[in-house]
Design a protein around this motif. Sequence first.
Motif, PDB file in Angstrom:
ATOM      1  N   PRO A 288      29.395  -5.133 -25.852  1.00 32.17           N
ATOM      2  CA  PRO A 288      29.796  -6.296 -26.655  1.00 32.17           C
ATOM      3  C   PRO A 288      30.894  -5.942 -27.655  1.00 32.17           C
ATOM      4  O   PRO A 288      31.027  -4.800 -28.091  1.00 32.17           O
ATOM      5  CB  PRO A 288      28.495  -6.676 -27.379  1.00 32.17           C
ATOM      6  CG  PRO A 288      27.400  -6.058 -26.578  1.00 32.17           C
ATOM      7  CD  PRO A 288      27.963  -4.812 -25.995  1.00 32.17           C
ATOM      8  N   GLY A 289      31.684  -6.950 -28.015  1.00 32.65           N
ATOM      9  CA  GLY A 289      32.666  -6.785 -29.072  1.00 32.65           C
ATOM     10  C   GLY A 289      34.029  -6.323 -28.623  1.00 32.65           C
ATOM     11  O   GLY A 289      34.916  -6.103 -29.454  1.00 32.65           O
TER      12      GLY A 289
ATOM     13  N   PRO B 254      37.204 -11.318 -27.920  1.00 33.22           N
ATOM     14  CA  PRO B 254      36.672 -12.476 -28.644  1.00 33.22           C
ATOM     15  C   PRO B 254      35.746 -13.301 -27.754  1.00 33.22           C
ATOM     16  O   PRO B 254      35.825 -13.237 -26.527  1.00 33.22           O
ATOM     17  CB  PRO B 254      37.945 -13.266 -28.999  1.00 33.22           C
ATOM     18  CG  PRO B 254      39.057 -12.260 -28.958  1.00 33.22           C
ATOM     19  CD  PRO B 254      38.680 -11.294 -27.887  1.00 33.22           C
ATOM     20  N   ASP B 255      34.874 -14.078 -28.370  1.00 31.67           N
ATOM     21  CA  ASP B 255      33.928 -14.915 -27.620  1.00 31.67           C
ATOM     22  C   ASP B 255      34.670 -15.799 -26.620  1.00 31.67           C
ATOM     23  O   ASP B 255      35.684 -16.418 -26.951  1.00 31.67           O
ATOM     24  CB  ASP B 255      33.127 -15.796 -28.574  1.00 31.67           C
ATOM     25  CG  ASP B 255      32.150 -14.990 -29.417  1.00 31.67           C
ATOM     26  OD1 ASP B 255      31.881 -13.827 -29.050  1.00 31.67           O
ATOM     27  OD2 ASP B 255      31.669 -15.514 -30.439  1.00 31.67           O
ATOM     28  N   GLY B 256      34.144 -15.823 -25.403  1.00 34.42           N
ATOM     29  CA  GLY B 256      34.721 -16.670 -24.370  1.00 34.42           C
ATOM     30  C   GLY B 256      35.929 -16.075 -23.673  1.00 34.42           C
ATOM     31  O   GLY B 256      36.493 -16.700 -22.768  1.00 34.42           O
ATOM     32  N   LYS B 257      36.314 -14.888 -24.068  1.00 39.21           N
ATOM     33  CA  LYS B 257      37.483 -14.245 -23.459  1.00 39.21           C
ATOM     34  C   LYS B 257      37.060 -12.941 -22.770  1.00 39.21           C
ATOM     35  O   LYS B 257      35.969 -12.433 -22.981  1.00 39.21           O
ATOM     36  CB  LYS B 257      38.567 -13.989 -24.502  1.00 39.21           C
ATOM     37  CG  LYS B 257      39.090 -15.276 -25.130  1.00 39.21           C
ATOM     38  CD  LYS B 257      40.284 -15.022 -26.035  1.00 39.21           C
ATOM     39  CE  LYS B 257      40.815 -16.350 -26.576  1.00 39.21           C
ATOM     40  NZ  LYS B 257      42.030 -16.168 -27.411  1.00 39.21           N
TER      41      LYS B 257
ATOM     42  N   ARG C  59      39.717 -16.182 -20.443  1.00 37.22           N
ATOM     43  CA  ARG C  59      38.365 -16.564 -20.000  1.00 37.22           C
ATOM     44  C   ARG C  59      37.665 -15.321 -19.457  1.00 37.22           C
ATOM     45  O   ARG C  59      38.292 -14.293 -19.204  1.00 37.22           O
ATOM     46  CB  ARG C  59      38.406 -17.645 -18.925  1.00 37.22           C
ATOM     47  CG  ARG C  59      38.910 -17.174 -17.578  1.00 37.22           C
ATOM     48  CD  ARG C  59      38.759 -18.237 -16.508  1.00 37.22           C
ATOM     49  NE  ARG C  59      39.196 -17.753 -15.198  1.00 37.22           N
ATOM     50  CZ  ARG C  59      38.400 -17.108 -14.342  1.00 37.22           C
ATOM     51  NH1 ARG C  59      37.131 -16.878 -14.659  1.00 37.22           N
ATOM     52  NH2 ARG C  59      38.862 -16.693 -13.175  1.00 37.22           N
TER      53      ARG C  59
ATOM     54  N   HIS D 277      34.659  -6.222 -21.370  1.00 39.62           N
ATOM     55  CA  HIS D 277      33.805  -7.219 -22.040  1.00 39.62           C
ATOM     56  C   HIS D 277      32.375  -7.161 -21.514  1.00 39.62           C
ATOM     57  O   HIS D 277      31.433  -7.563 -22.207  1.00 39.62           O
ATOM     58  CB  HIS D 277      34.378  -8.628 -21.851  1.00 39.62           C
ATOM     59  CG  HIS D 277      34.555  -8.999 -20.413  1.00 39.62           C
ATOM     60  ND1 HIS D 277      35.679  -8.678 -19.709  1.00 39.62           N
ATOM     61  CD2 HIS D 277      33.739  -9.651 -19.543  1.00 39.62           C
ATOM     62  CE1 HIS D 277      35.565  -9.118 -18.460  1.00 39.62           C
ATOM     63  NE2 HIS D 277      34.393  -9.703 -18.345  1.00 39.62           N
TER      64      HIS D 277
END
Length: 445
Positions: free
Chosen positions: A327-328, A331-334, A297, A323
């Motif tokens: 960006p990048g 992963p999304d949400g992590k 998360r 994070h």
Amino acid sequence: MNDRSTIFVIGAGPSGLAAAWRLREAGRDVVVFESRDRVGGQLLSVRRDGFLMEAGTTILPEAYDSVMGLVRDIGMTNDLVPANSLMGFMRGNELHLMRSNRLIFDAARTKLLSLRSKIEVAKLALDSFRLRKLLSYEDLSIAADYDVETPEDYCRRRGLDGELYDYLIEPTVRGGAGVPGDVISVVEFFFLWQKVLGTRLFAFRDGYSSFPQRLADKLSDVRLNTRVHTVVEDDDGVTITYEDARGVHTETGAGAIVSSMGNEVPDLVPQLDPDRADFLRQLNYTSTMSINLALNRVPDCTASFIVVPRPVSEGLFAIILEHNKVPGRAPDGKGLVSLFMMNQWAVDHMEASDDEVIADALREAEKALPGLGTDIEFTRVNRWYPVLVYSHPGLYKKLGRFHAARDLNSRIHLAGSYNSSGNVNTATTAGERAARELLTALRRG
């Protein structure tokens, strides 16, 4: 190879690769030798499960002019992305946010400091302004007249001790050098304040490793897993002895640039002036550990860089929220967080298991990011030694004498981050200068 037109470069870190690129740009044939199985030195990016981790150096300030120049020249400008420059300075359990490129301005407004300390920041700004033209990436010895005390001594003398020292000045030293403010030169502090932390931040889209790898890809002969034993000069050029998987070899060339840790140079260059060799042998280097934490998360923190002061933690000096930085990275949400440990902590834990290192480091990190240890998907522990030169007061006076004694007509020139405050840009600048001076020497010859 017995080619008197070839130039040898020992070391494929930022310094050696910068030198090799500038030599190639000047039309010279270059061979680069690297003892590791990769290029980049302390620049190491690692991909795993959608995370892009920086195992080594992670900060890329806009003020890194030599790095930025190389980025432009090798066609990597589009690989640069602006980074979140928001820094968090801890005091107790609170995090106070400031912009890295507006540190003086934000320090005057932050609740991190009392009104009295904010007024005292004016002294810091004035002293910083006086030194600004002496803070050189190429040669910090030009600031040697100020190299007489530690940041702690300076703050006591100028009435900047107390909370201003504890929560702003020493954390800057810790964040940039990984050592306390009572052991290094005050020149180091002003350099970090203006040339590293006090500027906008950037990142490479594919990680820091993409920069040295692009440089290496543009060179025709980079030999990994190859250890150089000696470089010797004669009337016609240089002779290099090295070892690889096939055995020991000897080759001749026009000249050489030695881009190794300073204390290794005297063994590589046995003809080095004795006084210069003694200076290099006496250099002490710091250690550190960086610990990458892949999280399931995103932590509740907007900063990309948290500076941890000594009153909060003796062992942890910085937390990078990758994070948030760019960006990048996850992963999304992590989330992806890196912990950077002080020199003494790293020395004390160098032989400990990864599990022990992570457990002890998390106890310190959770003071800034509570619950961090419950969100971990996987970890990576990176042990680094040597890292930076310990710049005890007086080092830069000695460095001035070291530079003054160099033979500009020699066919062997030295490069490395020991020429100034240690960082990627200092190393790059040193490599470019060595290439420039060697080319001049060869033209004279």
